[in-house]
Design a protein around this motif. Structure first.
Motif, PDB file in Angstrom:
ATOM      1  N   LYS A 103      51.531  -6.008  45.832  1.00 24.30           N
ATOM      2  CA  LYS A 103      50.818  -5.499  44.655  1.00 24.30           C
ATOM      3  C   LYS A 103      49.324  -5.763  44.777  1.00 24.30           C
ATOM      4  CE  LYS A 103      54.743  -5.814  41.459  1.00 24.30           C
ATOM      5  NZ  LYS A 103      55.030  -4.408  41.176  1.00 24.30           N
ATOM      6  N   ALA A 118      45.179  -0.858  35.430  1.00 18.67           N
ATOM      7  CA  ALA A 118      44.834  -1.967  34.535  1.00 18.67           C
ATOM      8  C   ALA A 118      43.851  -2.915  35.223  1.00 18.67           C
ATOM      9  CB  ALA A 118      46.105  -2.727  34.155  1.00 18.67           C
ATOM     10  N   VAL A 141      49.956  -9.149  31.564  1.00 24.18           N
ATOM     11  CA  VAL A 141      51.098  -8.981  32.463  1.00 24.18           C
ATOM     12  C   VAL A 141      50.849  -9.846  33.688  1.00 24.18           C
ATOM     13  CG1 VAL A 141      52.565  -7.341  33.690  1.00 24.18           C
ATOM     14  CG2 VAL A 141      51.353  -6.615  31.631  1.00 24.18           C
ATOM     15  N   LYS A 143      52.212 -10.714  37.502  1.00 27.30           N
ATOM     16  CA  LYS A 143      53.039 -10.076  38.533  1.00 27.30           C
ATOM     17  C   LYS A 143      53.022 -10.864  39.831  1.00 27.30           C
ATOM     18  CE  LYS A 143      52.349  -5.383  36.863  1.00 27.30           C
ATOM     19  NZ  LYS A 143      51.958  -3.999  37.187  1.00 27.30           N
ATOM     20  N   ALA A 153      57.472  -8.414  37.661  1.00 24.37           N
ATOM     21  CA  ALA A 153      56.433  -8.119  36.673  1.00 24.37           C
ATOM     22  C   ALA A 153      56.871  -8.662  35.329  1.00 24.37           C
ATOM     23  CB  ALA A 153      56.211  -6.610  36.575  1.00 24.37           C
ATOM     24  N   VAL A 155      55.941  -9.133  31.462  1.00 23.89           N
ATOM     25  CA  VAL A 155      55.077  -8.760  30.342  1.00 23.89           C
ATOM     26  C   VAL A 155      55.054  -9.940  29.373  1.00 23.89           C
ATOM     27  CG1 VAL A 155      54.761  -7.155  28.416  1.00 23.89           C
ATOM     28  CG2 VAL A 155      55.575  -6.295  30.638  1.00 23.89           C
ATOM     29  N   GLU A 185      47.076  -9.135  34.813  1.00 25.05           N
ATOM     30  CA  GLU A 185      46.396  -7.894  34.438  1.00 25.05           C
ATOM     31  C   GLU A 185      46.517  -7.563  32.967  1.00 25.05           C
ATOM     32  OE1 GLU A 185      48.078  -4.945  37.127  1.00 25.05           O
ATOM     33  OE2 GLU A 185      49.425  -4.250  35.563  1.00 25.05           O
ATOM     34  N   GLU A 186      45.628  -6.706  32.574  1.00 28.61           N
ATOM     35  CA  GLU A 186      45.532  -6.190  31.225  1.00 28.61           C
ATOM     36  C   GLU A 186      46.826  -5.442  30.885  1.00 28.61           C
ATOM     37  OE1 GLU A 186      43.107  -2.167  29.793  1.00 28.61           O
ATOM     38  OE2 GLU A 186      42.801  -3.045  31.754  1.00 28.61           O
ATOM     39  N   PHE A 187      47.281  -5.546  29.664  1.00 30.06           N
ATOM     40  CA  PHE A 187      48.470  -4.832  29.199  1.00 30.06           C
ATOM     41  C   PHE A 187      48.046  -3.431  28.766  1.00 30.06           C
ATOM     42  CE2 PHE A 187      51.276  -3.518  25.732  1.00 30.06           C
ATOM     43  CZ  PHE A 187      52.512  -3.648  26.334  1.00 30.06           C
ATOM     44  N   MET A 188      48.740  -2.423  29.262  1.00 26.24           N
ATOM     45  CA  MET A 188      48.400  -1.039  28.891  1.00 26.24           C
ATOM     46  C   MET A 188      49.460  -0.512  27.930  1.00 26.24           C
ATOM     47  SD  MET A 188      47.287   0.568  32.588  1.00 26.24           S
ATOM     48  CE  MET A 188      48.792   0.207  33.469  1.00 26.24           C
ATOM     49  N   GLU A 192      55.532   5.707  29.581  1.00 21.37           N
ATOM     50  CA  GLU A 192      55.632   5.557  31.034  1.00 21.37           C
ATOM     51  C   GLU A 192      56.282   6.772  31.659  1.00 21.37           C
ATOM     52  OE1 GLU A 192      56.895   1.063  31.139  1.00 21.37           O
ATOM     53  OE2 GLU A 192      56.460   1.777  33.171  1.00 21.37           O
ATOM     54  N   MET A 273      51.184   5.024  33.323  1.00 20.37           N
ATOM     55  CA  MET A 273      51.148   4.797  31.882  1.00 20.37           C
ATOM     56  C   MET A 273      50.219   5.868  31.326  1.00 20.37           C
ATOM     57  SD  MET A 273      52.469   2.593  29.736  1.00 20.37           S
ATOM     58  CE  MET A 273      52.624   0.933  30.358  1.00 20.37           C
ATOM     59  N   VAL A 282      50.555   2.060  36.888  1.00 18.91           N
ATOM     60  CA  VAL A 282      51.232   0.776  36.656  1.00 18.91           C
ATOM     61  C   VAL A 282      51.582   0.162  38.006  1.00 18.91           C
ATOM     62  CG1 VAL A 282      53.246  -0.361  35.648  1.00 18.91           C
ATOM     63  CG2 VAL A 282      52.184   1.546  34.450  1.00 18.91           C
ATOM     64  N   GLU A 283      52.147   0.983  38.872  1.00 20.25           N
ATOM     65  CA  GLU A 283      52.531   0.500  40.208  1.00 20.25           C
ATOM     66  C   GLU A 283      52.757   1.703  41.119  1.00 20.25           C
ATOM     67  OE1 GLU A 283      56.462  -0.944  40.825  1.00 20.25           O
ATOM     68  OE2 GLU A 283      57.345   0.587  39.552  1.00 20.25           O
TER      69      GLU A 283
END
Ligand code: AMP
Length: 424
Positions: A103, A118, A141, A143, A153, A155, A185-188, A192, A273, A282-283
């Motif tokens: 990641k 994010a 989040v 990860k 991951a 949350v 990381e920032e939560f979005m 999805e 997202m 997201v990934e």
């Protein structure tokens, strides 16, 4: 063409089913395959992670193409080994598979090339990671960097949860080496979506989108699973948005991979997202999604083999693909107790009956043949896939088919695809 298909889940059954319809296919060998795949291929007992054995099989059989379904053999370098042996392969090199297996690699690539995702930072030390969580503010989040079987991951609605997630990865080693480095990381927020694109290493071809349902219970409740169902097309990607995803995300990613010296040859799975500011990543995954593949293959309105071959040859892709006019819905039949502990070896009935309904295909994932009887052999047992004039019609048909399936402990979600129907 003689083809080896690596893998033995529902995704690979969908690929085998579609490959078998190709007029250009002369023989299909599956490693290891499953009882459903056995209807279309000769299954050999070679595990997908045993890459030496897969290379041996493909060279001995002098196949024209190897199609790799799962991420594990790709992360282990199967595609490199096959290419070194002069065999065309659908699936990225080990270096390119890092887009999924690391990641940190994926996030750094996006950051360098301004691909929307994010905001994040990478940590090996817990105190620094915790300080950054406070800078971002909850929710965040956390990860694990490496492959963690979909559990890496976390949350975190509150800072306290983030502290625990960081402890789990960095202090308790819950994910082993995969979690020695973490991303915070920032939560979005947003809807999805799974978006798919083929790439031959240089150009990219959109393969459309699907939405899956990750949690075990209706209404997105309960623990996460490998996926309880999917539908395609996804109305959230209507209009010009697909081109925006290609222009802002897919093409820059393919170009960045080539620039890094690891061109991506295979299918790029973009977990998106749909935020208020537009689609953000997201990934990434380096293979088809499962169950998404079980709705994409039935919808594909043309031969899949030339597409996979063009990717493997790296010789350029067509400018578009033909889709059937119908929508597809796949509902997963799971073992009692899944995603927790479950029994295996439970006799399964009703697959033929379900498959006789118009537009229905039952893909097998966790099944085995024991003394002539099909039995359960995994948590996600079957993917009951149906085409219909639109998503509601496909939903009705998939559940009509599911009603024919019987095994002790069988459970499934009853709201697959409803999100597509109940849109504001
Ligand atoms: P991943 O393994 O990165 O796909 O993450 C698994 C799931 O966690 C995703 O499908 C999302 O539902 C959720 N998730 C991961 N990252 C974020 C994020 N930055 N914001 C919101 N949800 C996320």
């Amino acid at each position: 063409m003689k083809v080896v298909l690596v893998g033995g889940g529902g995704r690979e059954h969908a690929l085998a089913w579609k490959l078998a319809q190709s007029p250009r296919l002369t023989s299909l060998i599956a490693a290891p395959g499953n009882p459903g795949i056995a209807a279309h291929a000769r299954c050999v007992p070679v595990k997908d992670g045993a890459i030496d054995d897969v290379v041996l099989l493909a060279t001995r059989e002098r196949v024209d193409l190897v199609v790799v379904g799962p991420e594990l053999p790709l992360a282990l370098g199967l595609a490199d080994r096959l290419r070194a042996a002069g065999l065309p392969v659908f699936g990225p090199s080990q270096a390119a598979a890092r887009i999924e297996s690391s990641k940190v690699f994926a996030k750094d690539l996006m950051a360098r090339d301004g691909i929307p995702t994010a905001q994040y930072r990478v940590f090996a030390r817990a105190d620094a990671a915790r300080a950054y969580c406070r800078e971002l503010g909850a929710p965040v989040v956390v990860k694990a960097d490496g492959l963690a079987a979909g559990k890496g991951a976390i949350v975190c609605p509150r800072l306290e949860d983030a502290d625990n997630a960081i402890a789990l990865c960095l202090e308790e080693g819950a994910f082993g080496d995969a979690g020695r480095t973490v991303i915070v990381e920032e939560f979005m927020t947003g809807e999805e979506l799974s978006f798919f694109a083929l790439s031959d290493g240089a150009s990219a071809l959109a393969l459309g989108a699907a939405q899956d349902h990750k949690t075990v219970h209706d209404g997105d409740q309960g623990p996460n699973t490998g996926g309880m169902g999917a539908y395609s097309p996804a109305p959230v990607l209507a209009g010009a948005l697909e081109e925006r995803v290609m222009a802002d995300i897919v093409r820059p990613t393919i170009a960045a991979m080539a620039k890094e010296g690891c061109p991506f040859q295979g299918v790029l799975y973009v977990g998106l997202m749909m935020t208020a500011a537009g689609p953000r990543v997201v990934e990434f995954n380096c293979r088809f999604g499962d169950p998404e593949c079980q709705v994409l293959m039935p919808r594909l309105g043309e031969d899949v083999l030339p597409l996979l071959e063009a990717v493997a040859a790296g010789r350029g892709l067509p400018t578009g693909v033909a889709w059937r006019p119908e929508a597809a819905v796949c509902v997963v039949a799971a073992s009692g107790g899944y995603p927790g502990a479950y029994e295996t070896g439970v006799p399964i009935a009703g697959i033929d009956e379900a498959g006789r309904l118009v537009g229905v295909t039952v893909f097998q994932a966790g099944t085995a043949m024991r003394e002539g009887q099909l039995v359960t052999a995994g948590g996600r047992v079957l993917g009951v896939s149906a085409l219909g004039a639109d998503v509601p019609a496909a939903i009705d048909r998939a559940y009509e088919a599911m009603d024919r399936i019987r095994f002790a402990g069988l459970h499934f979600r009853r709201d697959i695809g409803r999100r597509a129907v109940r849109r504001p």
